[in-house]
Design a protein around this motif. Sequence first.
Motif, short mmCIF file in Angstrom:
data_model
loop_
_atom_site.label_atom_id
_atom_site.label_comp_id
_atom_site.label_asym_id
_atom_site.label_seq_id
_atom_site.Cartn_x
_atom_site.Cartn_y
_atom_site.Cartn_z
N VAL A 5 -70.55 22.68 -13.16
CA VAL A 5 -71.44 22.18 -14.22
C VAL A 5 -72.23 21.00 -13.65
CG1 VAL A 5 -71.54 21.35 -16.59
CG2 VAL A 5 -69.65 22.82 -15.88
N PRO A 6 -73.58 21.11 -13.59
CA PRO A 6 -74.35 20.07 -12.91
C PRO A 6 -74.47 18.77 -13.69
CG PRO A 6 -75.80 21.80 -13.75
CD PRO A 6 -74.40 22.22 -14.06
N GLY A 7 -74.37 18.81 -15.01
CA GLY A 7 -74.53 17.59 -15.80
C GLY A 7 -74.32 17.92 -17.26
N PRO A 8 -74.55 16.96 -18.15
CA PRO A 8 -74.32 17.20 -19.58
C PRO A 8 -75.02 18.48 -20.05
CG PRO A 8 -74.89 14.91 -19.19
CD PRO A 8 -75.04 15.60 -17.88
N VAL A 9 -74.35 19.18 -20.97
CA VAL A 9 -74.84 20.47 -21.47
C VAL A 9 -75.42 20.26 -22.86
CG1 VAL A 9 -74.15 22.82 -22.07
CG2 VAL A 9 -73.07 21.66 -20.13
N PRO A 10 -76.64 20.74 -23.13
CA PRO A 10 -77.22 20.56 -24.46
C PRO A 10 -76.38 21.23 -25.55
CG PRO A 10 -78.81 21.56 -22.93
CD PRO A 10 -77.51 21.48 -22.22
N GLU A 11 -76.30 20.58 -26.70
CA GLU A 11 -75.57 21.11 -27.86
C GLU A 11 -76.09 22.53 -28.16
OE1 GLU A 11 -72.69 19.67 -30.67
OE2 GLU A 11 -73.70 18.42 -29.21
N GLY A 12 -75.20 23.44 -28.39
CA GLY A 12 -75.61 24.80 -28.75
C GLY A 12 -75.82 25.71 -27.54
N ALA A 13 -75.89 25.12 -26.35
CA ALA A 13 -76.07 25.96 -25.16
C ALA A 13 -74.72 26.55 -24.76
CB ALA A 13 -76.61 25.12 -24.00
N SER A 14 -74.75 27.68 -24.03
CA SER A 14 -73.47 28.18 -23.54
C SER A 14 -73.38 27.94 -22.04
CB SER A 14 -73.25 29.64 -23.94
OG SER A 14 -73.83 30.50 -23.03
#
Lengths: 491, 78
Positions: free
Chosen positions: A307-316
């Motif tokens: 995982v490269p960095g924070p994941v946007p809400e709602g993304a998988s």
Amino acid sequence: MSRFVDYLNQTAARLPDKLAFSDGETSFTFWELRQAAGAIGEALHQAGAAGEAVALCMGRSPRFVAAFLGVLAAGSCAVPLDMQAPRDRLKAMGERVSPRFALCEEGTQALTQSLFPSSCILSYETAAAGAFFGPLGKRTSGDGLAYIVFTSGSTGVPKAVAVRESSLMDYAAALPEAVGFCEGSVFGCQAPLYMDAWLKELIGAVVKGGSVYLLPPELFVQPLTLVQRLNAWGINTLCWVSSALSLVSRFRTFDTAVPEGLELVCFGGEPLSPRQLNRWMAACPKARFFQLYGPTECTGMSFYYAVPGPVPEGASIPLGRPFAGTTAYVLDEQGRPAREGEIYIGGPCVMAGYYGDEELTRRVLQVDPVNTASGRTFYATGDLARYDEEGNLLFLGRRDRQIKHLGHRVELDELERAALQLKGVEACASTYDHDRGRLCLQYVGAASVQEVKLGLQQRLPGYMVPSRLVQVPTLPRLPNGKIDRNKLREE
Amino acid sequence: MTFEQLLGILSDLHPEVDFEREQHLIDERILTSFDVVAIAAELMEGYGVELTAADILPENFNSARALFALIERLEQGA
């Protein structure tokens, strides 16, 4: 190297006094682990257990690890059992495999004897105390079964996934390189030892020389104490089921305490919500995060994604790509490679089969569906996925009625079959509430909610018992008489 | 929230348990860690109880009375 225990020979010679496994009470150095495993291997070999299945009827401790490795050293096949599971289920598992040998310890002797009255039962305490002059595994060769673990089966009987030693060797070679396990890794193991999830920690220790702390399950009822324990033990590597990570982050635990030394966090078993992942990433800025994905039938995990960095809400979070040595296809219903379809996994990781069920094995294993000349065996996972614009594979759902609950696979059909065996349950239907992580069962019949709950607790492992039971006058049905599952979910 | 509402949440999860009597819900593994999370989530999302990690302790979840006492403390403090 051809045997898994060869790794332990090497690591025990290189790092004899380094901590291998501890549960806080009992600790084994690599040398002690090798000696205990060797003595157990000798005892099993002398009893004639080479090539035979050995039920591991032991609790969660470093002794279990020595027993597992001892079984491999003897050239036998380990069948780890959850000794806390309901008796009926343990019996069903035992009958499926009928192990001729069993290994128990002081606290499990009576139960083991009642489960396997006609098997040859060895006591850990006696076997591990025997003399052993290395190296491990000198007695046997060849590629037999390494272990059998059980997963939920839609027919109502748990499926016995049988894995060859060569598959374990393939996993042992690929996993540490993919995620970066090393001699300095200190693992906090959350996974139960009767499934295949803990192979990650086993490999990290035996192959790379890392140290493993088996975390007591009680710690997961107290997130703050859990984090403090991780820090006290100097744990820098976690391979946890997603729900265990969420359990810590959702109570604002990190406002009070953060896992200070974390360098590597691997999660999987079920989707992790971006909100919880982002909290972990913010609390542990120095750690690398990997999502792992794979079915038990393909030996532990098969895919990894950094995982490269924070994941946007709602993304998988993408499933990523397969480990070295593993091939995967996405095929449409006609079996052609497609952008969207079912995931097929092939290579040495694929299981030998479901023990004692050739019919079911034939249904899920097949020769390479795209390049038939390759000779590789593929497993049809039943998982649906599609490629996104960047070529990452995204999980979409299941072809069948299997769900993931607390990292465990649950066949809703198995749950329903168990409920239908109860007195006073005429019809039933189960659903899974993904948002709340809740298994629900609606039923028609005279049995009270309490009776159904108790009945299910006697037949199923805890994670399969629905947390919500509702007695209803009728179940919604389609014109053809089948249960209307879409309508069920709405209710 | 009332004690009866709390009993409702608990019985929903484990209808077979007598929550008015049981004193060792955690110690005797009647509630698992995932039950505790489910209960805490319901209290936070359904009733606005502000639980933090420091409150998630076995002694606070060993009985319905202990849990209700915690909720009252938190509500008075808020």
